[in-house]
Scaffold this motif. Structure first.
Motif, PDB file in Angstrom:
ATOM      1  N   THR A 399       0.828  -1.209   0.000  1.00 14.63           N
ATOM      2  CA  THR A 399       0.000   0.000   0.000  1.00 14.63           C
ATOM      3  C   THR A 399       0.858   1.252   0.000  1.00 14.63           C
ATOM      4  O   THR A 399       0.595   2.215  -0.735  1.00 14.63           O
ATOM      5  CB  THR A 399      -0.931  -0.001   1.224  1.00 14.63           C
ATOM      6  OG1 THR A 399      -1.712  -1.192   1.225  1.00 14.63           O
ATOM      7  CG2 THR A 399      -1.844   1.207   1.217  1.00 14.63           C
ATOM      8  N   VAL A 400       1.904   1.246   0.826  1.00 20.28           N
ATOM      9  CA  VAL A 400       2.783   2.419   0.912  1.00 20.28           C
ATOM     10  C   VAL A 400       3.510   2.644  -0.405  1.00 20.28           C
ATOM     11  O   VAL A 400       3.693   3.795  -0.834  1.00 20.28           O
ATOM     12  CB  VAL A 400       3.783   2.246   2.075  1.00 20.28           C
ATOM     13  CG1 VAL A 400       4.863   3.322   2.019  1.00 20.28           C
ATOM     14  CG2 VAL A 400       3.063   2.305   3.405  1.00 20.28           C
ATOM     15  N   ASP A 401       3.921   1.571  -1.078  1.00 22.06           N
ATOM     16  CA  ASP A 401       4.617   1.723  -2.352  1.00 22.06           C
ATOM     17  C   ASP A 401       3.722   2.380  -3.397  1.00 22.06           C
ATOM     18  O   ASP A 401       4.172   3.233  -4.173  1.00 22.06           O
ATOM     19  CB  ASP A 401       5.096   0.350  -2.851  1.00 22.06           C
ATOM     20  CG  ASP A 401       6.246  -0.185  -2.015  1.00 22.06           C
ATOM     21  OD1 ASP A 401       6.874   0.634  -1.293  1.00 22.06           O
ATOM     22  OD2 ASP A 401       6.508  -1.398  -2.056  1.00 22.06           O
ATOM     23  N   VAL A 402       2.455   1.966  -3.420  1.00 27.36           N
ATOM     24  CA  VAL A 402       1.511   2.591  -4.354  1.00 27.36           C
ATOM     25  C   VAL A 402       1.326   4.063  -4.027  1.00 27.36           C
ATOM     26  O   VAL A 402       1.350   4.933  -4.916  1.00 27.36           O
ATOM     27  CB  VAL A 402       0.154   1.843  -4.321  1.00 27.36           C
ATOM     28  CG1 VAL A 402      -0.876   2.573  -5.184  1.00 27.36           C
ATOM     29  CG2 VAL A 402       0.326   0.404  -4.805  1.00 27.36           C
ATOM     30  N   GLN A 403       1.161   4.373  -2.743  1.00 30.40           N
ATOM     31  CA  GLN A 403       1.001   5.766  -2.342  1.00 30.40           C
ATOM     32  C   GLN A 403       2.262   6.574  -2.622  1.00 30.40           C
ATOM     33  O   GLN A 403       2.184   7.745  -3.003  1.00 30.40           O
ATOM     34  CB  GLN A 403       0.644   5.843  -0.848  1.00 30.40           C
ATOM     35  CG  GLN A 403      -0.704   5.245  -0.499  1.00 30.40           C
ATOM     36  CD  GLN A 403      -0.972   5.279   0.994  1.00 30.40           C
ATOM     37  OE1 GLN A 403      -0.099   5.631   1.781  1.00 30.40           O
ATOM     38  NE2 GLN A 403      -2.193   4.915   1.381  1.00 30.40           N
ATOM     39  N   LEU A 404       3.439   5.952  -2.431  1.00 28.70           N
ATOM     40  CA  LEU A 404       4.691   6.649  -2.683  1.00 28.70           C
ATOM     41  C   LEU A 404       4.851   6.984  -4.158  1.00 28.70           C
ATOM     42  O   LEU A 404       5.309   8.076  -4.515  1.00 28.70           O
ATOM     43  CB  LEU A 404       5.862   5.775  -2.200  1.00 28.70           C
ATOM     44  CG  LEU A 404       7.272   6.343  -2.425  1.00 28.70           C
ATOM     45  CD1 LEU A 404       7.432   7.684  -1.723  1.00 28.70           C
ATOM     46  CD2 LEU A 404       8.317   5.350  -1.936  1.00 28.70           C
ATOM     47  N   ASN A 453       8.388  12.288   1.348  1.00 24.47           N
ATOM     48  CA  ASN A 453       9.468  11.909   2.259  1.00 24.47           C
ATOM     49  C   ASN A 453       8.949  11.036   3.400  1.00 24.47           C
ATOM     50  O   ASN A 453       9.621  10.093   3.827  1.00 24.47           O
ATOM     51  CB  ASN A 453      10.146  13.162   2.812  1.00 24.47           C
ATOM     52  CG  ASN A 453      10.879  13.941   1.738  1.00 24.47           C
ATOM     53  OD1 ASN A 453      11.306  13.379   0.729  1.00 24.47           O
ATOM     54  ND2 ASN A 453      11.033  15.245   1.940  1.00 24.47           N
ATOM     55  N   SER A 454       7.755  11.365   3.891  1.00 25.48           N
ATOM     56  CA  SER A 454       7.172  10.558   4.960  1.00 25.48           C
ATOM     57  C   SER A 454       6.885   9.142   4.477  1.00 25.48           C
ATOM     58  O   SER A 454       7.154   8.162   5.186  1.00 25.48           O
ATOM     59  CB  SER A 454       5.889  11.217   5.460  1.00 25.48           C
ATOM     60  OG  SER A 454       5.252  10.402   6.412  1.00 25.48           O
ATOM     61  N   LEU A 455       6.359   9.007   3.265  1.00 28.05           N
ATOM     62  CA  LEU A 455       6.078   7.677   2.726  1.00 28.05           C
ATOM     63  C   LEU A 455       7.354   6.899   2.445  1.00 28.05           C
ATOM     64  O   LEU A 455       7.405   5.676   2.611  1.00 28.05           O
ATOM     65  CB  LEU A 455       5.246   7.809   1.451  1.00 28.05           C
ATOM     66  CG  LEU A 455       3.805   8.291   1.638  1.00 28.05           C
ATOM     67  CD1 LEU A 455       3.147   8.558   0.304  1.00 28.05           C
ATOM     68  CD2 LEU A 455       2.999   7.244   2.418  1.00 28.05           C
ATOM     69  N   LYS A 456       8.424   7.594   2.022  1.00 22.78           N
ATOM     70  CA  LYS A 456       9.707   6.916   1.814  1.00 22.78           C
ATOM     71  C   LYS A 456      10.229   6.336   3.119  1.00 22.78           C
ATOM     72  O   LYS A 456      10.693   5.192   3.166  1.00 22.78           O
ATOM     73  CB  LYS A 456      10.718   7.905   1.237  1.00 22.78           C
ATOM     74  CG  LYS A 456      10.535   8.200  -0.241  1.00 22.78           C
ATOM     75  CD  LYS A 456      11.635   9.147  -0.725  1.00 22.78           C
ATOM     76  CE  LYS A 456      11.497   9.413  -2.226  1.00 22.78           C
ATOM     77  NZ  LYS A 456      12.553  10.353  -2.706  1.00 22.78           N
ATOM     78  N   ALA A 457      10.174   7.144   4.198  1.00 21.68           N
ATOM     79  CA  ALA A 457      10.652   6.657   5.491  1.00 21.68           C
ATOM     80  C   ALA A 457       9.802   5.485   5.979  1.00 21.68           C
ATOM     81  O   ALA A 457      10.327   4.509   6.533  1.00 21.68           O
ATOM     82  CB  ALA A 457      10.614   7.798   6.507  1.00 21.68           C
ATOM     83  N   GLN A 458       8.493   5.551   5.774  1.00 20.30           N
ATOM     84  CA  GLN A 458       7.611   4.474   6.199  1.00 20.30           C
ATOM     85  C   GLN A 458       7.871   3.203   5.395  1.00 20.30           C
ATOM     86  O   GLN A 458       7.878   2.103   5.944  1.00 20.30           O
ATOM     87  CB  GLN A 458       6.159   4.913   6.043  1.00 20.30           C
ATOM     88  CG  GLN A 458       5.148   3.910   6.579  1.00 20.30           C
ATOM     89  CD  GLN A 458       3.722   4.427   6.487  1.00 20.30           C
ATOM     90  OE1 GLN A 458       3.506   5.600   6.172  1.00 20.30           O
ATOM     91  NE2 GLN A 458       2.769   3.558   6.747  1.00 20.30           N
ATOM     92  N   SER A 459       8.119   3.341   4.086  1.00 18.53           N
ATOM     93  CA  SER A 459       8.403   2.170   3.261  1.00 18.53           C
ATOM     94  C   SER A 459       9.704   1.500   3.684  1.00 18.53           C
ATOM     95  O   SER A 459       9.794   0.270   3.784  1.00 18.53           O
ATOM     96  CB  SER A 459       8.478   2.580   1.789  1.00 18.53           C
ATOM     97  OG  SER A 459       8.815   1.483   0.976  1.00 18.53           O
TER      98      SER A 459
END
Length: 582
Positions: A399-404, A453-459
């Motif tokens: 999910t995070v990759d798609v959002q990123l 940047n937030s999504l990158k850190a979460q991924s």
């Protein structure tokens, strides 16, 4: 002083207190007041009082006026100044004139108390509006008037609340400060008796703030951003501390909570009071995200305590009576090896304040540790939790990759837009229109970059946090070793990692965990007795209290030690905790 003179002085004081008439030439104070929103003004009351004084030949010494203050309030400045002045030594004037007793006070007890005090000080109280005889019957008439005045206030409050509740039920804002992101739109809802239009306040989204309000909710919903980060991105308030009330407000989900009732009545079926920024499910998710960022403070005494379960134990008996109370550890000064947990209410109030007896520390500590070993720190449960955690992480990573990917695309578009505007500014110079477009595009680019940047850190974090079964088994062995021979501080930290609180009852304990416990068909409770041969650490000979706790029939059980009766500890089951209660 001779008794005769004392008696005569008391008679004179009584005569002063029984004065009812104010002859011409009497010197008086006047007290006037009006509540907020009343049509009658202070000036009209003062003018009427002066005419009344002139008709009766009285002398007005001073006027005390409280403007726009309710009569139910006791802390009126001019009213209290008048009372304080009347209490100072000898009587300064003959009496106090009131516009009406409703102006004096609308609380029945306040009115009777202050009038009785002023009369005992020798002041005559008289009302211009109320038809009260100036004789001994005046207090009786006034008692009915005071009751009527208080009843009027209660009825008025009830009528106003009923009217406002009806307005809210019709879908209109009752008044007051409108939440950020909304504005009031006047709507005609009917006609008044005089033919004028009756207007209602309908809440609609504020176009100027709608985008920023929606951004604040999305940041909290998607990234669980801090209040400070949301404030820097939106600037909805002057300070970040106001966002706590902002995210508490159910109105942003379209549901208005008024006087404890949620409007509209069909909110559970999808009805909404106004246009919502988020759905009800998203609002609940935001509350769960906020809970994750909440820090639970632990008292320093609990952190430095010499007892394993300090800060986790609560008395179930006191909690059942609505008085949550903790259990504290104590050591017998005569027997240093005797350590027990006691209800703090029972320690403070003694007697029959609480029926929970003393519980030996080794018994309760051992029960909790055994429960962790048998039901939580097991290979089967850990394997199931590891598989579940890895499944959740894999889904979250996808999910995070798609959002990123989407956030990166949006950030590039916003960056390109900013570059185009900068190029136009370089060609034609800065204008008001270009300035506004640049500020808007630059803000959108910064927000998109921050989210990317937030999504990158979460991924990255999701990929690093993958758990292997070997690591889980190693940690499981370390935790078991800590429970066996670890330091007290390490054991306390480990227990608090799994357990939120423990409710202790005379016949059981209820344990509340900080995580899901699918291995149990019901909540872990009912910890009761099992015969075993445990001893208090450092003790060679156990006293009767160490074996059974504090027993009301201890004298009849002293010989039990000679027969080596086995001790009792808690574990899961349904028997009684204390042998004498079995």
């Amino acid at each position: 002083m001779p008794r005769f003179e004392v008696t005569e002085r008391r008679k004179a004081q009584k005569e002063q207190q029984r004065r009812w008439d104010l002859p011409a030439g009497s010197r008086l104070w006047a007290y006037v007041r009006h509540s907020p929103g009343e049509k009658q003004t202070i000036d009209s009351q003062i003018a009427g009082m002066r005419d009344w004084f002139t008709e009766n030949g009285w002398v007005l010494e001073r006027t005390f006026a409280d403007e726009a203050l309710e009569g139910s309030r006791e802390d009126r400045a001019q009213f209290q100044a008048m009372i304080a002045l009347a209490r100072q030594g000898a009587r300064q004037v003959d009496g106090i004139a009131l516009w009406s007793f409703a102006r004096f006070a609308r609380d029945q007890l306040d009115a009777q108390f202050y009038k009785a005090e002023l009369r005992k000080l020798g002041y005559v109280l008289i009302s211009k509006v109320d038809d009260v005889p100036n004789n001994e019957m005046a207090p009786i008439y006034e008692a009915f008037i005071d009751w009527k005045n208080q009843r009027f206030l209660e009825d008025l409050s009830s009528d106003v609340k009923r009217g406002l509740s009806f307005v809210v039920d019709q879908g209109y804002w009752p008044g007051g400060t409108v939440p950020v992101g909304y504005r009031v739109e006047k709507v005609e809802v009917g006609k008044r008796h005089n033919g004028e239009a009756r207007m209602g306040n309908h809440l609609v989204k504020d176009e100027e703030l709608a985008a920023r309000v929606l951004l604040a909710w999305r940041m909290k919903l998607d990234d669980n951003a801090s209040y400070l980060a949301i404030h820097e991105a939106t600037h909805l308030y002057s300070d970040s501390k106001h966002y706590s009330d902002f995210f508490d407000n159910l109105l942003y989900a379209g549901i208005f909570k008024y006087h404890g009732i949620r409007y509209p009545a069909t909110w559970e079926d999808g009805g909404r009071f106004c246009e919502a920024y988020i759905s009800l499910e998203e609002f609940l998710q935001v509350q769960a995200n906020r809970q994750k960022r909440t820090r639970q403070a632990t008292h320093p005494r609990s952190l430095s305590s010499g007892y394993l379960l300090t800060g986790l134990l609560y008395c179930g008996v006191c909690s059942a009576h609505g008085k949550p109370t903790t259990l504290v550890g104590q050591t017998d000064t005569r027997r240093p090896d005797t350590r027990v947990y006691r209800c703090s209410t029972k320690i403070r109030d003694r007697g029959t304040a609480c029926s929970l007896p003393r519980i030996p520390c080794w018994r309760l500590d051992g029960a909790v540790v055994d429960m962790l070993r048998q039901h939580v720190l097991t290979e089967e449960y850990v394997r199931a939790e590891v598989e579940r955690a890895n499944t959740i992480l894999a889904q979250s990573t996808t999910t995070v990759d798609v959002q990123l990917e989407e956030a990166s695309r949006l950030a590039k578009l916003q960056q390109k837009k900013v570059e185009n505007i900068v190029e136009l500014i370089g060609k034609f110079g800065m204008t008001d229109i270009l300035q506004a477009q640049y500020d808007s595009a630059n803000r959108a680019w910064l927000e998109a970059t921050s989210r990317m940047n937030s999504l990158k850190a979460q991924s990255l974090q999701n990929r690093v946090r993958r758990i292997s079964m070997a690591d889980a088994q190693r940690m499981l062995a370390e935790m078991g070793q800590t429970l066996t021979d670890g330091t007290l501080t390490a054991q306390q930290e480990l227990v608090r990692r799994f357990i939120d609180r423990i409710d202790v009852f005379p016949d059981r304990i209820d344990v509340h965990f900080k995580f899901r416990m699918d291995a149990f068909s019901q909540a872990m409770s009912g910890l009761t007795v099992e015969e075993t041969e445990q001893k208090e650490e450092g003790s060679d000979v156990r006293s009767l209290r160490q074996v059974y706790g504090r027993c009301p029939h201890a004298r009849t059980l002293r010989r039990a030690v000679k027969h080596r009766r086995s001790a009792s500890v808690y574990r899961s089951g349904s028997a009684s905790v204390y042998p004498w209660r079995a």
